[in-house]
Write a protein that holds these residues in place. Structure first.
Motif, PDB file in Angstrom:
ATOM      1  N   VAL A  41      -6.087  -0.137  -0.809  1.00 29.88           N
ATOM      2  CA  VAL A  41      -5.685  -0.589   0.526  1.00 29.88           C
ATOM      3  C   VAL A  41      -5.035   0.559   1.294  1.00 29.88           C
ATOM      4  O   VAL A  41      -5.323   0.771   2.478  1.00 29.88           O
ATOM      5  CB  VAL A  41      -4.743  -1.808   0.426  1.00 29.88           C
ATOM      6  CG1 VAL A  41      -4.187  -2.182   1.789  1.00 29.88           C
ATOM      7  CG2 VAL A  41      -5.471  -2.990  -0.204  1.00 29.88           C
ATOM      8  N   ARG A  42      -4.199   1.317   0.613  1.00 33.88           N
ATOM      9  CA  ARG A  42      -3.562   2.465   1.264  1.00 33.88           C
ATOM     10  C   ARG A  42      -4.615   3.457   1.769  1.00 33.88           C
ATOM     11  O   ARG A  42      -4.490   4.013   2.857  1.00 33.88           O
ATOM     12  CB  ARG A  42      -2.602   3.155   0.296  1.00 33.88           C
ATOM     13  CG  ARG A  42      -1.809   4.276   0.945  1.00 33.88           C
ATOM     14  CD  ARG A  42      -0.744   4.831   0.022  1.00 33.88           C
ATOM     15  NE  ARG A  42       0.345   3.870  -0.056  1.00 33.88           N
ATOM     16  CZ  ARG A  42       0.852   3.385  -1.182  1.00 33.88           C
ATOM     17  NH1 ARG A  42       0.368   3.761  -2.355  1.00 33.88           N
ATOM     18  NH2 ARG A  42       1.840   2.509  -1.157  1.00 33.88           N
ATOM     19  N   GLY A  43      -5.669   3.665   0.988  1.00 28.90           N
ATOM     20  CA  GLY A  43      -6.746   4.566   1.397  1.00 28.90           C
ATOM     21  C   GLY A  43      -7.452   4.081   2.652  1.00 28.90           C
ATOM     22  O   GLY A  43      -7.744   4.862   3.561  1.00 28.90           O
ATOM     23  N   TRP A  44      -7.743   2.781   2.718  1.00 30.56           N
ATOM     24  CA  TRP A  44      -8.380   2.232   3.925  1.00 30.56           C
ATOM     25  C   TRP A  44      -7.498   2.460   5.149  1.00 30.56           C
ATOM     26  O   TRP A  44      -7.963   2.895   6.195  1.00 30.56           O
ATOM     27  CB  TRP A  44      -8.600   0.730   3.802  1.00 30.56           C
ATOM     28  CG  TRP A  44      -9.463   0.256   2.695  1.00 30.56           C
ATOM     29  CD1 TRP A  44     -10.443   0.957   2.026  1.00 30.56           C
ATOM     30  CD2 TRP A  44      -9.436  -1.047   2.105  1.00 30.56           C
ATOM     31  NE1 TRP A  44     -11.018   0.159   1.073  1.00 30.56           N
ATOM     32  CE2 TRP A  44     -10.426  -1.073   1.102  1.00 30.56           C
ATOM     33  CE3 TRP A  44      -8.672  -2.188   2.340  1.00 30.56           C
ATOM     34  CZ2 TRP A  44     -10.665  -2.206   0.336  1.00 30.56           C
ATOM     35  CZ3 TRP A  44      -8.916  -3.322   1.588  1.00 30.56           C
ATOM     36  CH2 TRP A  44      -9.901  -3.325   0.590  1.00 30.56           C
ATOM     37  N   ILE A  45      -6.222   2.168   4.966  1.00 31.68           N
ATOM     38  CA  ILE A  45      -5.287   2.260   6.093  1.00 31.68           C
ATOM     39  C   ILE A  45      -5.099   3.710   6.524  1.00 31.68           C
ATOM     40  O   ILE A  45      -5.086   4.006   7.726  1.00 31.68           O
ATOM     41  CB  ILE A  45      -3.964   1.571   5.728  1.00 31.68           C
ATOM     42  CG1 ILE A  45      -4.205   0.051   5.663  1.00 31.68           C
ATOM     43  CG2 ILE A  45      -2.856   1.919   6.716  1.00 31.68           C
ATOM     44  CD1 ILE A  45      -3.070  -0.744   5.082  1.00 31.68           C
TER      45      ILE A  45
END
Length: 133
Positions: A41-45
């Motif tokens: 999720v951090r990567g997407w954001i």
């Protein structure tokens, strides 16, 4: 289109994470809600945040060019939220022009507009092909 290139999750799942972040939710809470690893999720954001201004600009053009009676969204509290607002506004414009397309999620429309490469390293490209809509 329902998925983004080089992503294992559907565009709707990734879009839900981006919308939650734009609303002020934290990465850990988003990951827990979606049942996805925090680093994913951090990567997407991070990827979306790194191109938020470009996303905002491109999707605002789509919103204005396609909408029957377009009304660009007002400024949000962050550039990230502005970009998410532009994606949602573009979806609204697409749905106003072609009601059947409005039955799909804003994030599937974003996939179509970007050819599935919204979060890919090679995006943005110089032109947007709205014929995929």
């Amino acid at each position: 289109m329902f998925a983004l290139v080089r992503r294992a999750d559907l565009a709707d799942v990734i879009g839900a994470a981006l919308a939650a972040k734009a609303s002020g939710a934290g990465v850990r809470a988003i990951a827990g809600r979606l049942g996805r690893p925090v680093e994913t999720v951090r990567g997407w954001i991070r990827r979306f945040a790194g191109r938020a201004e470009t996303v905002r600009r491109i999707f605002t053009v789509v919103l204005v060019d396609i909408g029957v009676d377009p009304a660009p969204p007002g400024p949000a509290r962050t550039p990230f939220a502005d970009a998410v607002g532009a994606v949602l506004g573009a979806w609204w414009s697409v749905a106003s022009r072609w009601p059947d397309i409005g039955k799909v999620s804003p994030w599937r429309v974003a996939c179509a507009v970007t050819g599935g490469i919204l979060l890919a390293p090679s995006w943005p490209v110089e032109t947007i092909n709205t014929s995929r809509l």
